[in-house]
Design a protein around this motif. Structure first.
Motif, PDB file in Angstrom:
ATOM      1  N   ILE A  92       0.860  -1.180   0.000  1.00 59.90           N
ATOM      2  CA  ILE A  92       0.000   0.000   0.000  1.00 59.90           C
ATOM      3  C   ILE A  92       0.896   1.229   0.000  1.00 59.90           C
ATOM      4  CG2 ILE A  92      -1.748   1.293   1.276  1.00 59.90           C
ATOM      5  CD1 ILE A  92      -2.668  -1.393   2.465  1.00 59.90           C
ATOM      6  N   CYS A  93       0.711   2.102  -0.983  1.00 57.26           N
ATOM      7  CA  CYS A  93       1.622   3.248  -1.132  1.00 57.26           C
ATOM      8  C   CYS A  93       0.929   4.341  -1.941  1.00 57.26           C
ATOM      9  CB  CYS A  93       2.913   2.817  -1.825  1.00 57.26           C
ATOM     10  SG  CYS A  93       2.645   2.159  -3.494  1.00 57.26           S
ATOM     11  N   PRO A  94       1.500   5.552  -1.974  1.00 57.56           N
ATOM     12  CA  PRO A  94       0.918   6.628  -2.790  1.00 57.56           C
ATOM     13  C   PRO A  94       1.107   6.370  -4.281  1.00 57.56           C
ATOM     14  CG  PRO A  94       2.363   7.509  -1.080  1.00 57.56           C
ATOM     15  CD  PRO A  94       2.615   6.039  -1.146  1.00 57.56           C
ATOM     16  N   ARG A  95       0.265   7.008  -5.082  1.00 57.34           N
ATOM     17  CA  ARG A  95       0.442   6.992  -6.533  1.00 57.34           C
ATOM     18  C   ARG A  95       1.554   7.962  -6.921  1.00 57.34           C
ATOM     19  NH1 ARG A  95      -5.599   7.228  -9.353  1.00 57.34           N
ATOM     20  NH2 ARG A  95      -6.695   5.930  -7.816  1.00 57.34           N
ATOM     21  N   GLY A  96       2.199   7.671  -8.039  1.00 61.66           N
ATOM     22  CA  GLY A  96       3.177   8.601  -8.570  1.00 61.66           C
ATOM     23  C   GLY A  96       2.507   9.745  -9.297  1.00 61.66           C
ATOM     24  N   ALA A  97       3.287  10.777  -9.579  1.00 61.86           N
ATOM     25  CA  ALA A  97       2.744  11.945 -10.277  1.00 61.86           C
ATOM     26  C   ALA A  97       2.690  11.722 -11.780  1.00 61.86           C
ATOM     27  CB  ALA A  97       3.588  13.173  -9.955  1.00 61.86           C
ATOM     28  N   THR A  98       3.748  11.125 -12.337  1.00 66.29           N
ATOM     29  CA  THR A  98       3.817  10.929 -13.789  1.00 66.29           C
ATOM     30  C   THR A  98       3.966   9.468 -14.176  1.00 66.29           C
ATOM     31  OG1 THR A  98       6.205  11.287 -13.755  1.00 66.29           O
ATOM     32  CG2 THR A  98       4.809  13.214 -14.138  1.00 66.29           C
ATOM     33  N   GLN A  99       4.291   8.605 -13.226  1.00 68.31           N
ATOM     34  CA  GLN A  99       4.362   7.171 -13.478  1.00 68.31           C
ATOM     35  C   GLN A  99       3.816   6.450 -12.264  1.00 68.31           C
ATOM     36  OE1 GLN A  99       8.594   6.796 -14.146  1.00 68.31           O
ATOM     37  NE2 GLN A  99       9.009   6.351 -11.996  1.00 68.31           N
TER      38      GLN A  99
END
Length: 378
Positions: free
Chosen positions: A18-25
């Motif tokens: 479980i982790c944050p989404r990336g901004a561009t990937q």
């Protein structure tokens, strides 16, 4: 964390991250990579000082708890920090029998002191309290080095057999030599390289000031420098390079694909580890140092306890925060290709041998066995 995930999957665990989404990937809400299922949530990076981090960490905690419940039955909650808040998720899942493995990547009280410079104020006492609660809740603690292990035993009150050192070691097969790219030198004889995060405590400003001294005090203009990575101070560091008159000599790439990273590191003559002396840096293992060594690159660092433990003779050490001496050590290595090769070979041997991931993987699996044994005793 990715190497830990793969090691656990290879050992027979079903692994959910479980982790944050990336901004561009890495923007997909869910993905399965190499057999590991990843659950991602949207997260806005902190701005505006400590209150911004409270908002960021509160959002991360809520989404982590929400997605953990969605996963279903969990046997182990393996949480890395910062922040020291995920013990709350572990406690909620403990009612269903979950163990808690606390993977301590940062000493948050030292991080607070080093990043904000506010002293031991109310927020400092709050993060100390959260650290204590996290230690207390953990069945076992994973520490990144012996300095962190000592803190877990002394300040955290953990028994020595409950704390395992799992070093952040690069995969040697990922960091391999490729043909040097002479174009990366921009027509200069030498290439200098910085790789890593650019935050207030990471010392990129020290590196830039050292490069200005290299030019102004030592008369050296026979180099080009590339700074790879991003972070909170990225734009400020670009502005500082212009202020110091380094715009034509220093290149900022932001985050780049592995192929480009290997190209720069394979071409670099000297790699920079400019982390200044502060309560956090002195006892922390820097990933960039390990990655430089994996690529057989010589390093210039400030004198820090754990930097010397990691790099040994693969680095030269300037007195803490002394940018003029840092510049002199860069110049010394630029003038001595035989010494650069010797130091690079030492670093590569250390990463492939005593500091290798294979050693850390054994410690990781031993920590999981201890977590189950601890819960059985309780």
């Amino acid at each position: 964390m990715w190497q830990e995930s793969l090691a656990l999957r290879e050992a027979g665990w079903e692994v959910h991250v479980i982790c944050p989404r990336g901004a561009t990937q890495d923007t997909e809400p869910e993905a399965v990579i190499d057999g590991v299922r990843i659950h991602r949530y949207r997260l806005r990076a902190a701005t505006g000082g400590p209150l911004g981090y409270l908002r960021e960490y509160g959002t991360a905690l809520w989404h982590t708890f929400r997605l953990a419940r969605k996963v279903g039955r969990v046997d182990v909650v393996h949480a890395c920090n910062p922040p020291d808040l995920f013990f709350l998720v572990a406690r909620a899942l403990r009612r269903r029998g979950a163990r808690f493995v606390f993977d301590q990547h940062d000493l948050v009280p030292e991080l607070y002191l080093s990043r904000f410079g506010r002293g031991e104020d109310l927020l400092y006492r709050a993060v100390c309290s959260l650290e204590r609660r996290t230690y207390r809740a953990a069945d076992v603690v994973i520490a990144t080095n012996e300095s962190y292990r000592e803190v877990a035993v002394t300040r955290g009150g953990k028994r020595p057999e409950e704390v395992f050192v799992v070093r952040s070691a690069p995969r040697v097969e990922r960091f391999h030599q490729v043909p040097p790219d002479e174009a990366a030198r921009k027509g200069k004889p030498h290439l200098l390289c910085y790789l890593g995060v650019m935050g207030p405590q990471d010392g990129v400003d020290y590196a830039l000031r050292a490069l200005a001294r290299l030019r102004d005090e030592l008369g050296r203009t026979d180099w080009h420098a590339v700074f790879v990575g991003g972070g909170d101070t990225f734009e400020a560091m670009v502005a500082l390079s212009r202020e110091l008159g380094l715009a034509d000599s220093v290149e900022f790439t932001g985050r780049i694909p592995d192929a480009d990273l290997l190209r720069y590191l394979s071409t670099a003559d000297v790699c920079l580890s400019p982390d200044p002396l502060n309560p956090l840096n002195d006892v922390s293992t820097m990933n960039k140092v390990m990655e430089y060594m994996a690529m057989a690159r010589p390093i210039v660092s400030f004198e820090l306890r754990e930097a010397r433990v990691s790099a040994g003779e693969a680095a030269l050490y300037a007195p803490a925060d002394d940018v003029s001496e840092f510049a002199k050590l860069i110049a010394r290595l630029l003038d001595d290709p035989a010494e650069r090769r010797r130091m690079g070979e030492i670093g590569r041997e250390r990463v492939a041998g005593p500091l290798s991931w294979e050693h850390s993987k054994k410690a990781l699996l031993a920590a999981y066995e201890a977590a189950y044994a601890a819960r059985s005793r309780r």
